[in-house]
Design a protein around this motif. Structure first.
Motif, PDB file in Angstrom:
ATOM      1  N   GLY A   1      -2.497 -10.995  -3.289  1.00 38.96           N
ATOM      2  CA  GLY A   1      -2.788 -11.154  -1.878  1.00 38.96           C
ATOM      3  C   GLY A   1      -3.836 -10.182  -1.361  1.00 38.96           C
ATOM      4  O   GLY A   1      -4.787 -10.567  -0.680  1.00 38.96           O
ATOM      5  N   PHE A   2      -3.679  -8.892  -1.684  1.00 36.37           N
ATOM      6  CA  PHE A   2      -4.540  -7.846  -1.130  1.00 36.37           C
ATOM      7  C   PHE A   2      -5.097  -6.968  -2.244  1.00 36.37           C
ATOM      8  O   PHE A   2      -4.457  -6.750  -3.270  1.00 36.37           O
ATOM      9  CB  PHE A   2      -3.750  -6.960  -0.156  1.00 36.37           C
ATOM     10  N   ASP A   3      -6.292  -6.432  -2.012  1.00 35.30           N
ATOM     11  CA  ASP A   3      -6.844  -5.444  -2.933  1.00 35.30           C
ATOM     12  C   ASP A   3      -5.922  -4.239  -3.034  1.00 35.30           C
ATOM     13  O   ASP A   3      -5.192  -3.909  -2.085  1.00 35.30           O
ATOM     14  CB  ASP A   3      -8.217  -4.961  -2.440  1.00 35.30           C
ATOM     15  N   GLU A   4      -5.979  -3.555  -4.180  1.00 39.64           N
ATOM     16  CA  GLU A   4      -5.196  -2.340  -4.401  1.00 39.64           C
ATOM     17  C   GLU A   4      -6.155  -1.186  -4.692  1.00 39.64           C
ATOM     18  O   GLU A   4      -6.532  -0.959  -5.845  1.00 39.64           O
ATOM     19  CB  GLU A   4      -4.227  -2.533  -5.570  1.00 39.64           C
ATOM     20  N   PRO A   5      -6.569  -0.445  -3.661  1.00 40.98           N
ATOM     21  CA  PRO A   5      -7.590   0.596  -3.838  1.00 40.98           C
ATOM     22  C   PRO A   5      -7.224   1.664  -4.864  1.00 40.98           C
ATOM     23  O   PRO A   5      -8.118   2.233  -5.505  1.00 40.98           O
ATOM     24  CB  PRO A   5      -7.707   1.214  -2.432  1.00 40.98           C
ATOM     25  N   TRP A   6      -5.925   1.928  -5.052  1.00 39.87           N
ATOM     26  CA  TRP A   6      -5.521   2.988  -5.976  1.00 39.87           C
ATOM     27  C   TRP A   6      -5.916   2.678  -7.415  1.00 39.87           C
ATOM     28  O   TRP A   6      -6.059   3.590  -8.246  1.00 39.87           O
ATOM     29  CB  TRP A   6      -4.020   3.241  -5.887  1.00 39.87           C
ATOM     30  N   LYS A   7      -6.148   1.407  -7.709  1.00 38.90           N
ATOM     31  CA  LYS A   7      -6.494   1.020  -9.083  1.00 38.90           C
ATOM     32  C   LYS A   7      -7.934   1.336  -9.461  1.00 38.90           C
ATOM     33  O   LYS A   7      -8.341   1.085 -10.594  1.00 38.90           O
ATOM     34  CB  LYS A   7      -6.214  -0.479  -9.294  1.00 38.90           C
TER      35      LYS A   7
ATOM     36  N   LEU B   1       0.837  -1.191   0.000  1.00 41.03           N
ATOM     37  CA  LEU B   1       0.000   0.000   0.000  1.00 41.03           C
ATOM     38  C   LEU B   1       0.881   1.254   0.000  1.00 41.03           C
ATOM     39  O   LEU B   1       1.890   1.309   0.703  1.00 41.03           O
ATOM     40  CB  LEU B   1      -0.888  -0.011   1.246  1.00 41.03           C
ATOM     41  N   ASN B   2       0.495   2.215  -0.833  1.00 41.89           N
ATOM     42  CA  ASN B   2       1.184   3.515  -0.926  1.00 41.89           C
ATOM     43  C   ASN B   2       2.610   3.392  -1.462  1.00 41.89           C
ATOM     44  O   ASN B   2       3.474   4.206  -1.116  1.00 41.89           O
ATOM     45  CB  ASN B   2       1.214   4.222   0.432  1.00 41.89           C
ATOM     46  N   ALA B   3       2.849   2.413  -2.331  1.00 41.48           N
ATOM     47  CA  ALA B   3       4.194   2.225  -2.876  1.00 41.48           C
ATOM     48  C   ALA B   3       4.313   2.698  -4.323  1.00 41.48           C
ATOM     49  O   ALA B   3       5.228   2.310  -5.024  1.00 41.48           O
ATOM     50  CB  ALA B   3       4.591   0.752  -2.790  1.00 41.48           C
ATOM     51  N   MET B   4       3.382   3.554  -4.749  1.00 41.95           N
ATOM     52  CA  MET B   4       3.412   4.034  -6.119  1.00 41.95           C
ATOM     53  C   MET B   4       4.050   5.418  -6.181  1.00 41.95           C
ATOM     54  O   MET B   4       3.682   6.322  -5.443  1.00 41.95           O
ATOM     55  CB  MET B   4       1.990   4.096  -6.701  1.00 41.95           C
ATOM     56  N   TYR B   5       5.040   5.559  -7.064  1.00 49.70           N
ATOM     57  CA  TYR B   5       5.756   6.816  -7.253  1.00 49.70           C
ATOM     58  C   TYR B   5       4.974   7.676  -8.257  1.00 49.70           C
ATOM     59  O   TYR B   5       4.455   7.137  -9.241  1.00 49.70           O
ATOM     60  CB  TYR B   5       7.154   6.509  -7.790  1.00 49.70           C
ATOM     61  N   PRO B   6       4.840   8.985  -8.086  1.00 48.71           N
ATOM     62  CA  PRO B   6       5.460   9.844  -7.059  1.00 48.71           C
ATOM     63  C   PRO B   6       4.586  10.072  -5.825  1.00 48.71           C
ATOM     64  O   PRO B   6       4.969  10.826  -4.940  1.00 48.71           O
ATOM     65  CB  PRO B   6       5.671  11.147  -7.821  1.00 48.71           C
ATOM     66  N   ASP B   7       3.384   9.451  -5.772  1.00 44.65           N
ATOM     67  CA  ASP B   7       2.488   9.700  -4.634  1.00 44.65           C
ATOM     68  C   ASP B   7       3.147   9.361  -3.305  1.00 44.65           C
ATOM     69  O   ASP B   7       2.863   9.980  -2.275  1.00 44.65           O
ATOM     70  CB  ASP B   7       1.198   8.888  -4.792  1.00 44.65           C
ATOM     71  N   CYS B   8       4.051   8.358  -3.349  1.00 41.38           N
ATOM     72  CA  CYS B   8       4.669   7.913  -2.097  1.00 41.38           C
ATOM     73  C   CYS B   8       5.628   8.942  -1.515  1.00 41.38           C
ATOM     74  O   CYS B   8       6.048   8.812  -0.356  1.00 41.38           O
ATOM     75  CB  CYS B   8       5.389   6.592  -2.308  1.00 41.38           C
ATOM     76  N   ILE B   9       5.967   9.963  -2.274  1.00 40.01           N
ATOM     77  CA  ILE B   9       6.839  11.000  -1.744  1.00 40.01           C
ATOM     78  C   ILE B   9       6.160  11.707  -0.575  1.00 40.01           C
ATOM     79  O   ILE B   9       6.788  12.035   0.439  1.00 40.01           O
ATOM     80  CB  ILE B   9       7.224  12.013  -2.850  1.00 40.01           C
ATOM     81  N   THR B  10       4.850  11.923  -0.696  1.00 38.56           N
ATOM     82  CA  THR B  10       4.111  12.610   0.362  1.00 38.56           C
ATOM     83  C   THR B  10       3.334  11.640   1.249  1.00 38.56           C
ATOM     84  O   THR B  10       2.972  11.987   2.373  1.00 38.56           O
ATOM     85  CB  THR B  10       3.132  13.631  -0.247  1.00 38.56           C
ATOM     86  N   ASN B  11       3.066  10.434   0.752  1.00 36.32           N
ATOM     87  CA  ASN B  11       2.313   9.448   1.528  1.00 36.32           C
ATOM     88  C   ASN B  11       2.975   8.087   1.349  1.00 36.32           C
ATOM     89  O   ASN B  11       2.484   7.230   0.615  1.00 36.32           O
ATOM     90  CB  ASN B  11       0.858   9.408   1.064  1.00 36.32           C
TER      91      ASN B  11
ATOM     92  N   ASN C   1       5.257  -0.754   9.441  1.00 37.83           N
ATOM     93  CA  ASN C   1       4.232  -1.453  10.217  1.00 37.83           C
ATOM     94  C   ASN C   1       3.240  -2.161   9.294  1.00 37.83           C
ATOM     95  O   ASN C   1       2.891  -3.335   9.497  1.00 37.83           O
ATOM     96  CB  ASN C   1       3.497  -0.476  11.127  1.00 37.83           C
ATOM     97  N   ASN C   2       2.791  -1.455   8.275  1.00 38.55           N
ATOM     98  CA  ASN C   2       1.794  -2.038   7.369  1.00 38.55           C
ATOM     99  C   ASN C   2       2.378  -3.206   6.580  1.00 38.55           C
ATOM    100  O   ASN C   2       1.753  -4.260   6.437  1.00 38.55           O
ATOM    101  CB  ASN C   2       1.269  -0.966   6.408  1.00 38.55           C
ATOM    102  N   ILE C   3       3.598  -3.020   6.072  1.00 34.56           N
ATOM    103  CA  ILE C   3       4.217  -4.071   5.271  1.00 34.56           C
ATOM    104  C   ILE C   3       4.553  -5.282   6.129  1.00 34.56           C
ATOM    105  O   ILE C   3       4.391  -6.430   5.691  1.00 34.56           O
ATOM    106  CB  ILE C   3       5.453  -3.517   4.533  1.00 34.56           C
ATOM    107  N   THR C   4       4.992  -5.061   7.348  1.00 39.76           N
ATOM    108  CA  THR C   4       5.288  -6.191   8.228  1.00 39.76           C
ATOM    109  C   THR C   4       4.018  -6.988   8.509  1.00 39.76           C
ATOM    110  O   THR C   4       4.031  -8.225   8.497  1.00 39.76           O
ATOM    111  CB  THR C   4       5.918  -5.709   9.539  1.00 39.76           C
TER     112      THR C   4
END
Length: 294
Positions: free
Chosen positions: A256-262, A18-28, A33-36
């Motif tokens: 594994g998990f839904d991707e809401p950004w899509k 979650l939130n691993a898409m560039y460039p959005d991840c620069i600010t978010n 914790n989430n990835i673990t």
């Protein structure tokens, strides 16, 4: 994070944090914790994951989670490629930095250079395989002997391409072929054999062959004969997962998990792009979903 309804039956699992898409991840940015927590859940489903890129420190966060949880998990590193040389250079340099760190040496199972690059026409075949050659050369210089490949539509591969990779990675989706779910597993196996595996028959050095994406959406509409839904996901998993394991097939379940950004890719009547996960974004197994036992 233990859940008795999850079973380690999948050969591998596709994963985008979650939130691993560039460039959005620069600010978010993605969080450790989430990835673990994600990795704790994924370890109940598989011992192999495939990433699509390495922006936003996602690969480092995944590797740290594996260490922290002390789980048995290997990673197929991803290199996201597009028609922007800045993106490609950033992705490749990040990969080499990761591999140069000795503590990561035993965690990688392979490298997927690009995903559906030829389908998207962001690079030509020549450009893509020049990049792959460069990755293989750099891996050798770093002391690695990892299989290197690229993932694309199963229908996009040809024998010349197959001869240039260590692993042929085919995305095979019966849903997008309009196949009714009752026939989807047999269609997938037949399509993969007739369009991809066959390409290696006459090669002196045969690459490994694997399905790099296969799955079914849990809702959002229908595409010709394919209907998105929980019942259909259950039927496809019941017909495909354990039987593919018995065949010795290498595959990565999408996902594994839904991707809401899509959600931005959804269109009226075809609102399934964000609904391919076995679990929702909060790591909750979708209501009514039954993971097979093998």
């Amino acid at each position: 994070m233990n859940n008795p309804n999850l079973h380690r039956v999948f050969h591998g699992m596709d994963y985008t944090p979650l939130n691993a898409m560039y460039p959005d991840c620069i600010t978010n940015p993605p969080t450790q914790n989430n990835i673990t927590r994600d990795m704790a859940v994924l370890s109940l489903l598989t011992d192999k994951i495939r990433l699509y890129g390495n922006d936003c420190n996602q690969t480092e966060l995944v590797l740290h989670a594996i260490d922290a949880l002390q789980i048995n998990m290997t990673v197929w590193a991803g290199v996201w490629l597009d028609n922007n040389q800045t993106t490609n250079t950033r992705q490749l340099n990040h990969l080499y930095t990761l591999l140069a760190d000795s503590k990561n040496r035993d965690k990688f199972a392979g490298v997927a250079v690009g995903n559906e690059v030829l389908f998207a026409k962001t690079l030509t075949e020549t450009q893509l395989f020049d990049v792959i050659d460069g990755v293989r050369s750099n891996l050798t210089s770093l002391g690695y002997n990892l299989p290197v490949g690229t993932s694309d539509l199963g229908s996009n591969w040809n024998a010349d391409m197959a001869a240039k990779v260590d692993v042929l990675m085919a995305n095979v989706h019966p849903f997008f072929a309009g196949v009714v779910v009752e026939k989807a597993a047999n269609w997938t196996w037949t399509f993969f054999q007739e369009n991809d595996v066959v390409l290696t028959d006459n090669l002196a050095k045969k690459p490994r062959v694997m399905i790099s994406e296969v799955g079914w959406p849990s809702g959002g509409g229908s595409d010709e004969g394919s209907v998105a839904g929980i019942d259909q996901m259950n039927r496809f998993m019941a017909d495909f997962v354990c039987q593919s394991n018995a065949k010795g097939m290498e595959y990565f379940w999408f996902e594994g998990f839904d991707e809401p950004w899509k959600i931005k890719y959804n269109t009226p009547g075809k609102q399934w792009e964000d609904k391919w996960g076995l679990l929702d974004v909060n790591r909750k197994l979708k209501d009514g979903l039954k993971i097979p036992t093998c």
